[in-house]
Design a protein around this motif. Sequence first.
Motif, PDB file in Angstrom:
ATOM      1  N   GLU A 199     -45.730  61.346  38.708  1.00 53.63           N
ATOM      2  CA  GLU A 199     -46.164  60.671  37.464  1.00 53.63           C
ATOM      3  C   GLU A 199     -45.701  61.457  36.237  1.00 53.63           C
ATOM      4  O   GLU A 199     -45.268  60.877  35.243  1.00 53.63           O
ATOM      5  CB  GLU A 199     -47.691  60.491  37.472  1.00 53.63           C
ATOM      6  CG  GLU A 199     -48.109  59.306  38.343  1.00 53.63           C
ATOM      7  CD  GLU A 199     -49.610  59.148  38.478  1.00 53.63           C
ATOM      8  OE1 GLU A 199     -50.367  59.999  37.945  1.00 53.63           O
ATOM      9  OE2 GLU A 199     -50.037  58.171  39.125  1.00 53.63           O
ATOM     10  N   GLN A 200     -45.781  62.764  36.337  1.00 58.50           N
ATOM     11  CA  GLN A 200     -45.331  63.633  35.239  1.00 58.50           C
ATOM     12  C   GLN A 200     -43.826  63.472  35.007  1.00 58.50           C
ATOM     13  O   GLN A 200     -43.358  63.348  33.865  1.00 58.50           O
ATOM     14  CB  GLN A 200     -45.642  65.082  35.633  1.00 58.50           C
ATOM     15  CG  GLN A 200     -45.822  66.024  34.467  1.00 58.50           C
ATOM     16  CD  GLN A 200     -46.266  67.411  34.942  1.00 58.50           C
ATOM     17  OE1 GLN A 200     -47.002  67.540  35.914  1.00 58.50           O
ATOM     18  NE2 GLN A 200     -45.804  68.437  34.256  1.00 58.50           N
ATOM     19  N   LEU A 201     -43.059  63.456  36.092  1.00 62.64           N
ATOM     20  CA  LEU A 201     -41.597  63.352  35.991  1.00 62.64           C
ATOM     21  C   LEU A 201     -41.174  61.958  35.524  1.00 62.64           C
ATOM     22  O   LEU A 201     -40.244  61.813  34.724  1.00 62.64           O
ATOM     23  CB  LEU A 201     -40.951  63.694  37.338  1.00 62.64           C
ATOM     24  CG  LEU A 201     -41.164  65.132  37.828  1.00 62.64           C
ATOM     25  CD1 LEU A 201     -40.647  65.303  39.253  1.00 62.64           C
ATOM     26  CD2 LEU A 201     -40.491  66.142  36.891  1.00 62.64           C
ATOM     27  N   ILE A 202     -41.861  60.937  36.006  1.00 61.63           N
ATOM     28  CA  ILE A 202     -41.541  59.557  35.581  1.00 61.63           C
ATOM     29  C   ILE A 202     -41.830  59.396  34.086  1.00 61.63           C
ATOM     30  O   ILE A 202     -41.045  58.793  33.352  1.00 61.63           O
ATOM     31  CB  ILE A 202     -42.313  58.525  36.434  1.00 61.63           C
ATOM     32  CG1 ILE A 202     -41.742  58.495  37.864  1.00 61.63           C
ATOM     33  CG2 ILE A 202     -42.242  57.131  35.810  1.00 61.63           C
ATOM     34  CD1 ILE A 202     -42.610  57.758  38.882  1.00 61.63           C
ATOM     35  N   ALA A 203     -42.943  59.979  33.632  1.00 58.30           N
ATOM     36  CA  ALA A 203     -43.293  59.898  32.200  1.00 58.30           C
ATOM     37  C   ALA A 203     -42.215  60.562  31.347  1.00 58.30           C
ATOM     38  O   ALA A 203     -41.884  60.090  30.250  1.00 58.30           O
ATOM     39  CB  ALA A 203     -44.642  60.561  31.951  1.00 58.30           C
ATOM     40  N   ALA A 204     -41.631  61.658  31.863  1.00 56.35           N
ATOM     41  CA  ALA A 204     -40.583  62.376  31.119  1.00 56.35           C
ATOM     42  C   ALA A 204     -39.239  61.651  31.180  1.00 56.35           C
ATOM     43  O   ALA A 204     -38.282  62.057  30.507  1.00 56.35           O
ATOM     44  CB  ALA A 204     -40.435  63.791  31.674  1.00 56.35           C
ATOM     45  N   SER A 205     -39.153  60.580  31.977  1.00 57.42           N
ATOM     46  CA  SER A 205     -37.890  59.847  32.171  1.00 57.42           C
ATOM     47  C   SER A 205     -37.815  58.577  31.336  1.00 57.42           C
ATOM     48  O   SER A 205     -36.957  57.724  31.576  1.00 57.42           O
ATOM     49  CB  SER A 205     -37.735  59.468  33.652  1.00 57.42           C
ATOM     50  OG  SER A 205     -37.896  60.583  34.475  1.00 57.42           O
ATOM     51  N   SER A 206     -38.708  58.453  30.391  1.00 57.75           N
ATOM     52  CA  SER A 206     -38.799  57.237  29.579  1.00 57.75           C
ATOM     53  C   SER A 206     -37.431  56.821  29.026  1.00 57.75           C
ATOM     54  O   SER A 206     -36.692  57.649  28.490  1.00 57.75           O
ATOM     55  CB  SER A 206     -39.768  57.490  28.427  1.00 57.75           C
ATOM     56  OG  SER A 206     -39.868  56.350  27.626  1.00 57.75           O
ATOM     57  N   GLY A 207     -37.083  55.557  29.186  1.00 57.62           N
ATOM     58  CA  GLY A 207     -35.814  55.038  28.668  1.00 57.62           C
ATOM     59  C   GLY A 207     -34.661  55.168  29.645  1.00 57.62           C
ATOM     60  O   GLY A 207     -33.572  54.659  29.389  1.00 57.62           O
ATOM     61  N   MET A 208     -34.892  55.849  30.783  1.00 60.32           N
ATOM     62  CA  MET A 208     -33.832  55.987  31.792  1.00 60.32           C
ATOM     63  C   MET A 208     -34.282  55.334  33.094  1.00 60.32           C
ATOM     64  O   MET A 208     -35.481  55.251  33.374  1.00 60.32           O
ATOM     65  CB  MET A 208     -33.541  57.484  32.053  1.00 60.32           C
ATOM     66  CG  MET A 208     -33.064  58.235  30.827  1.00 60.32           C
ATOM     67  SD  MET A 208     -32.694  59.996  31.145  1.00 60.32           S
ATOM     68  CE  MET A 208     -34.333  60.712  31.288  1.00 60.32           C
ATOM     69  N   GLN A 209     -33.325  54.870  33.889  1.00 57.05           N
ATOM     70  CA  GLN A 209     -33.683  54.394  35.217  1.00 57.05           C
ATOM     71  C   GLN A 209     -34.113  55.586  36.063  1.00 57.05           C
ATOM     72  O   GLN A 209     -33.626  56.699  35.867  1.00 57.05           O
ATOM     73  CB  GLN A 209     -32.489  53.720  35.892  1.00 57.05           C
ATOM     74  CG  GLN A 209     -32.128  52.367  35.307  1.00 57.05           C
ATOM     75  CD  GLN A 209     -31.121  51.644  36.190  1.00 57.05           C
ATOM     76  OE1 GLN A 209     -30.356  52.239  36.916  1.00 57.05           O
ATOM     77  NE2 GLN A 209     -31.133  50.320  36.111  1.00 57.05           N
ATOM     78  N   VAL A 210     -35.004  55.328  37.011  1.00 57.29           N
ATOM     79  CA  VAL A 210     -35.476  56.394  37.905  1.00 57.29           C
ATOM     80  C   VAL A 210     -35.112  56.040  39.347  1.00 57.29           C
ATOM     81  O   VAL A 210     -35.337  54.920  39.800  1.00 57.29           O
ATOM     82  CB  VAL A 210     -37.002  56.595  37.774  1.00 57.29           C
ATOM     83  CG1 VAL A 210     -37.511  57.585  38.825  1.00 57.29           C
ATOM     84  CG2 VAL A 210     -37.362  57.082  36.369  1.00 57.29           C
ATOM     85  N   VAL A 211     -34.528  57.017  40.020  1.00 56.94           N
ATOM     86  CA  VAL A 211     -34.161  56.868  41.427  1.00 56.94           C
ATOM     87  C   VAL A 211     -34.950  57.903  42.226  1.00 56.94           C
ATOM     88  O   VAL A 211     -34.994  59.074  41.856  1.00 56.94           O
ATOM     89  CB  VAL A 211     -32.644  57.112  41.634  1.00 56.94           C
ATOM     90  CG1 VAL A 211     -32.250  56.868  43.094  1.00 56.94           C
ATOM     91  CG2 VAL A 211     -31.809  56.236  40.693  1.00 56.94           C
TER      92      VAL A 211
END
Length: 214
Positions: free
Chosen positions: A109-121
Amino acid sequence: MFKEVAVENFTKIPLAVAKGANRIELNDNLAVGGTTVSHGVLQEATKYLQEKSIPVVEMIRPRGGNFVYNDLEIKMMESDLFEAQKLGVDAVTFGALTSDGAIDEDAMEQLIAASSGMQVVFHMAFDALAEENKKDAIDWLVDHDVDRILTHGGPLTTDINDTLGNIKKYIDYADGRITILPGGGVNFKNCDAIAEKLGVKEVHGTKVIDGINN
């Protein structure tokens, strides 16, 4: 067929693009499965690929080995994600697990929050999950708007032809809610047959294009 080529540093990127790569996964240390590249490499690779209109996926992984990270390592990954964001990276790939083979939900959740605006794989950490946790993991990743799961369908030591049944199970269970991206042993010779068997339009690997890394 959409071909994502995993490359190490910048060296192979111009050739991969010239030969038809649709997307680049940028790594350092492919020998250990890929780690995060330096800021300078990321900056120049992203700039080059943006000019060519080719999406770049940055590996976010502070070290080789397992995917069980401590708080300091998560902080490092978060910092790398903020850098990727500033440079306009298209997508980032990472995975964090607990020691008992489940998704580390707090870290993710922490890493996804820091990925705002980018796709996540969610990368091949998926293959290190306990088998009984994989369906729940797919549901969790869907609920958290993750775009793709990269999977070999089993240990990398097992030939991909022997893991296609597992990958097909994940694809069927995901049912279009998230992209399942086959990788690990997919190459320019077998990618069409694998894509046909699995009914997928995207493949990933270091050798999915003839003349790159082979």
